[in-house]
Write a protein that holds these residues in place. Sequence first.
Motif, PDB file in Angstrom:
ATOM      1  N   LEU A  84      65.973  69.987  61.007  1.00 37.77           N
ATOM      2  CA  LEU A  84      66.053  68.518  60.943  1.00 37.77           C
ATOM      3  C   LEU A  84      67.085  67.971  61.927  1.00 37.77           C
ATOM      4  CD1 LEU A  84      65.876  68.069  57.066  1.00 37.77           C
ATOM      5  CD2 LEU A  84      64.057  67.657  58.743  1.00 37.77           C
ATOM      6  N   ALA A  85      68.237  68.643  62.026  1.00 35.10           N
ATOM      7  CA  ALA A  85      69.269  68.204  62.967  1.00 35.10           C
ATOM      8  C   ALA A  85      68.778  68.329  64.406  1.00 35.10           C
ATOM      9  CB  ALA A  85      70.545  69.013  62.768  1.00 35.10           C
ATOM     10  N   LEU A  86      68.052  69.395  64.706  1.00 33.44           N
ATOM     11  CA  LEU A  86      67.522  69.557  66.061  1.00 33.44           C
ATOM     12  C   LEU A  86      66.513  68.466  66.396  1.00 33.44           C
ATOM     13  CD1 LEU A  86      67.124  73.423  66.393  1.00 33.44           C
ATOM     14  CD2 LEU A  86      68.744  71.942  67.592  1.00 33.44           C
ATOM     15  N   ALA A  87      65.743  68.048  65.412  1.00 29.64           N
ATOM     16  CA  ALA A  87      64.825  66.934  65.654  1.00 29.64           C
ATOM     17  C   ALA A  87      65.612  65.695  66.082  1.00 29.64           C
ATOM     18  CB  ALA A  87      64.006  66.649  64.402  1.00 29.64           C
ATOM     19  N   TYR A  88      66.723  65.420  65.405  1.00 27.34           N
ATOM     20  CA  TYR A  88      67.580  64.296  65.799  1.00 27.34           C
ATOM     21  C   TYR A  88      68.216  64.529  67.166  1.00 27.34           C
ATOM     22  CZ  TYR A  88      71.717  61.375  66.130  1.00 27.34           C
ATOM     23  OH  TYR A  88      72.687  60.527  66.587  1.00 27.34           O
ATOM     24  N   LEU A  89      68.766  65.720  67.369  1.00 25.61           N
ATOM     25  CA  LEU A  89      69.492  65.999  68.608  1.00 25.61           C
ATOM     26  C   LEU A  89      68.577  66.010  69.833  1.00 25.61           C
ATOM     27  CD1 LEU A  89      71.876  68.772  67.272  1.00 25.61           C
ATOM     28  CD2 LEU A  89      72.515  66.455  67.978  1.00 25.61           C
ATOM     29  N   GLN A 128      68.388  77.595  69.664  1.00 27.12           N
ATOM     30  CA  GLN A 128      68.873  77.262  68.330  1.00 27.12           C
ATOM     31  C   GLN A 128      67.708  77.137  67.340  1.00 27.12           C
ATOM     32  OE1 GLN A 128      71.059  73.734  69.431  1.00 27.12           O
ATOM     33  NE2 GLN A 128      73.026  74.813  69.376  1.00 27.12           N
ATOM     34  N   GLY A 129      66.618  76.542  67.774  1.00 30.28           N
ATOM     35  CA  GLY A 129      65.451  76.410  66.908  1.00 30.28           C
ATOM     36  C   GLY A 129      64.804  77.744  66.586  1.00 30.28           C
ATOM     37  N   HIS A 144      74.248  57.832  69.407  1.00 28.79           N
ATOM     38  CA  HIS A 144      75.665  57.540  69.576  1.00 28.79           C
ATOM     39  C   HIS A 144      76.425  58.843  69.740  1.00 28.79           C
ATOM     40  CE1 HIS A 144      79.696  56.031  68.730  1.00 28.79           C
ATOM     41  NE2 HIS A 144      79.213  54.821  68.993  1.00 28.79           N
ATOM     42  N   LYS A 145      77.415  58.849  70.608  1.00 24.93           N
ATOM     43  CA  LYS A 145      78.111  60.100  70.907  1.00 24.93           C
ATOM     44  C   LYS A 145      78.783  60.698  69.685  1.00 24.93           C
ATOM     45  CE  LYS A 145      82.315  57.869  72.622  1.00 24.93           C
ATOM     46  NZ  LYS A 145      83.190  57.712  73.784  1.00 24.93           N
ATOM     47  N   TYR A 146      79.281  59.857  68.772  1.00 24.39           N
ATOM     48  CA  TYR A 146      79.912  60.388  67.566  1.00 24.39           C
ATOM     49  C   TYR A 146      78.874  60.850  66.541  1.00 24.39           C
ATOM     50  CZ  TYR A 146      84.205  58.621  69.528  1.00 24.39           C
ATOM     51  OH  TYR A 146      85.270  58.380  70.360  1.00 24.39           O
ATOM     52  N   GLY A 147      77.705  60.247  66.553  1.00 23.35           N
ATOM     53  CA  GLY A 147      76.620  60.722  65.690  1.00 23.35           C
ATOM     54  C   GLY A 147      76.141  62.097  66.116  1.00 23.35           C
ATOM     55  N   ILE A 148      76.027  62.289  67.415  1.00 27.75           N
ATOM     56  CA  ILE A 148      75.640  63.604  67.928  1.00 27.75           C
ATOM     57  C   ILE A 148      76.725  64.628  67.621  1.00 27.75           C
ATOM     58  CG2 ILE A 148      75.252  64.895  70.067  1.00 27.75           C
ATOM     59  CD1 ILE A 148      73.670  62.448  71.050  1.00 27.75           C
ATOM     60  N   LEU A 149      77.981  64.247  67.823  1.00 27.18           N
ATOM     61  CA  LEU A 149      79.086  65.156  67.515  1.00 27.18           C
ATOM     62  C   LEU A 149      79.098  65.515  66.031  1.00 27.18           C
ATOM     63  CD1 LEU A 149      81.653  66.693  68.329  1.00 27.18           C
ATOM     64  CD2 LEU A 149      82.921  64.565  67.965  1.00 27.18           C
ATOM     65  N   THR A 156      76.401  70.992  61.339  1.00 26.84           N
ATOM     66  CA  THR A 156      75.491  72.129  61.439  1.00 26.84           C
ATOM     67  C   THR A 156      76.262  73.407  61.753  1.00 26.84           C
ATOM     68  OG1 THR A 156      73.785  70.601  62.209  1.00 26.84           O
ATOM     69  CG2 THR A 156      73.368  72.947  62.517  1.00 26.84           C
ATOM     70  N   MET A 157      77.245  73.317  62.646  1.00 29.35           N
ATOM     71  CA  MET A 157      78.062  74.482  62.970  1.00 29.35           C
ATOM     72  C   MET A 157      78.804  74.973  61.726  1.00 29.35           C
ATOM     73  SD  MET A 157      81.421  74.833  65.384  1.00 29.35           S
ATOM     74  CE  MET A 157      82.331  73.825  64.251  1.00 29.35           C
ATOM     75  N   LEU A 158      79.361  74.064  60.941  1.00 31.23           N
ATOM     76  CA  LEU A 158      80.076  74.461  59.727  1.00 31.23           C
ATOM     77  C   LEU A 158      79.150  75.098  58.696  1.00 31.23           C
ATOM     78  CD1 LEU A 158      82.519  71.459  59.307  1.00 31.23           C
ATOM     79  CD2 LEU A 158      83.063  73.792  60.017  1.00 31.23           C
ATOM     80  N   PHE A 159      77.927  74.578  58.575  1.00 31.16           N
ATOM     81  CA  PHE A 159      76.960  75.186  57.662  1.00 31.16           C
ATOM     82  C   PHE A 159      76.665  76.630  58.059  1.00 31.16           C
ATOM     83  CE2 PHE A 159      74.848  70.943  56.304  1.00 31.16           C
ATOM     84  CZ  PHE A 159      75.852  70.740  55.379  1.00 31.16           C
ATOM     85  N   TRP A 160      76.460  76.874  59.351  1.00 28.89           N
ATOM     86  CA  TRP A 160      76.173  78.234  59.796  1.00 28.89           C
ATOM     87  C   TRP A 160      77.367  79.148  59.607  1.00 28.89           C
ATOM     88  CZ3 TRP A 160      71.644  80.129  59.994  1.00 28.89           C
ATOM     89  CH2 TRP A 160      70.546  79.323  60.298  1.00 28.89           C
ATOM     90  N   PHE A 161      78.558  78.644  59.855  1.00 35.70           N
ATOM     91  CA  PHE A 161      79.750  79.463  59.660  1.00 35.70           C
ATOM     92  C   PHE A 161      79.887  79.869  58.194  1.00 35.70           C
ATOM     93  CE2 PHE A 161      84.321  80.018  58.896  1.00 35.70           C
ATOM     94  CZ  PHE A 161      84.565  81.054  59.782  1.00 35.70           C
TER      95      PHE A 161
END
Length: 157
Positions: free
Chosen positions: A55-60, A13-14, A72-77, A83-88
């Motif tokens: 930036l999201a990958l740094a968090y993930l 992904q990176g 937190h599982k919902y933060g990761i979700l 990010t998926m919606l941005f790419w779409f």
Amino acid sequence: MAINYALPLRIIQGVFAIIVLGLTAYVANWWGGHWHQFSPSEVNFLIFAAVWTLLALAYLILAPARFPTAAHKYGILAAEAVTMLFWFGGFIALAAFLSDRICFGGVCSAAKAATAFAAFEWLFFAGSTLMAALHCWRTRNTGVTGHDPKVEMQQGV
């Protein structure tokens, strides 16, 4: 033994985000130099999506490994889904922009390649979002708030 798919997927992904960032930066630079105006918003949005992804990958990557309370599982979700919606949105917008114009030369090839890489990046994030959603679904009544340990980055032994 759990299969640790997270780190290779995050690396892919990176790499794809960096490729799209380079291609769209080239297109934006060319557009500004040749037309003496701002680059198209579709190109600019993919630049944003690539920077957001880094930036999201740094968090993930860092949150589960170094800061478990922030993972937190919902933060990761949420990070995965946004990010998926941005790419779409980004690859669809650039594909629609390129479809109704006469396009030739190196800059056109770069824009088309950026669209293709962005589409694959969306697929990668769709897969990782699905895995995060499945983890949230499976642990919905267990009181587990953290990330899935099978998704955690392994520490050196």
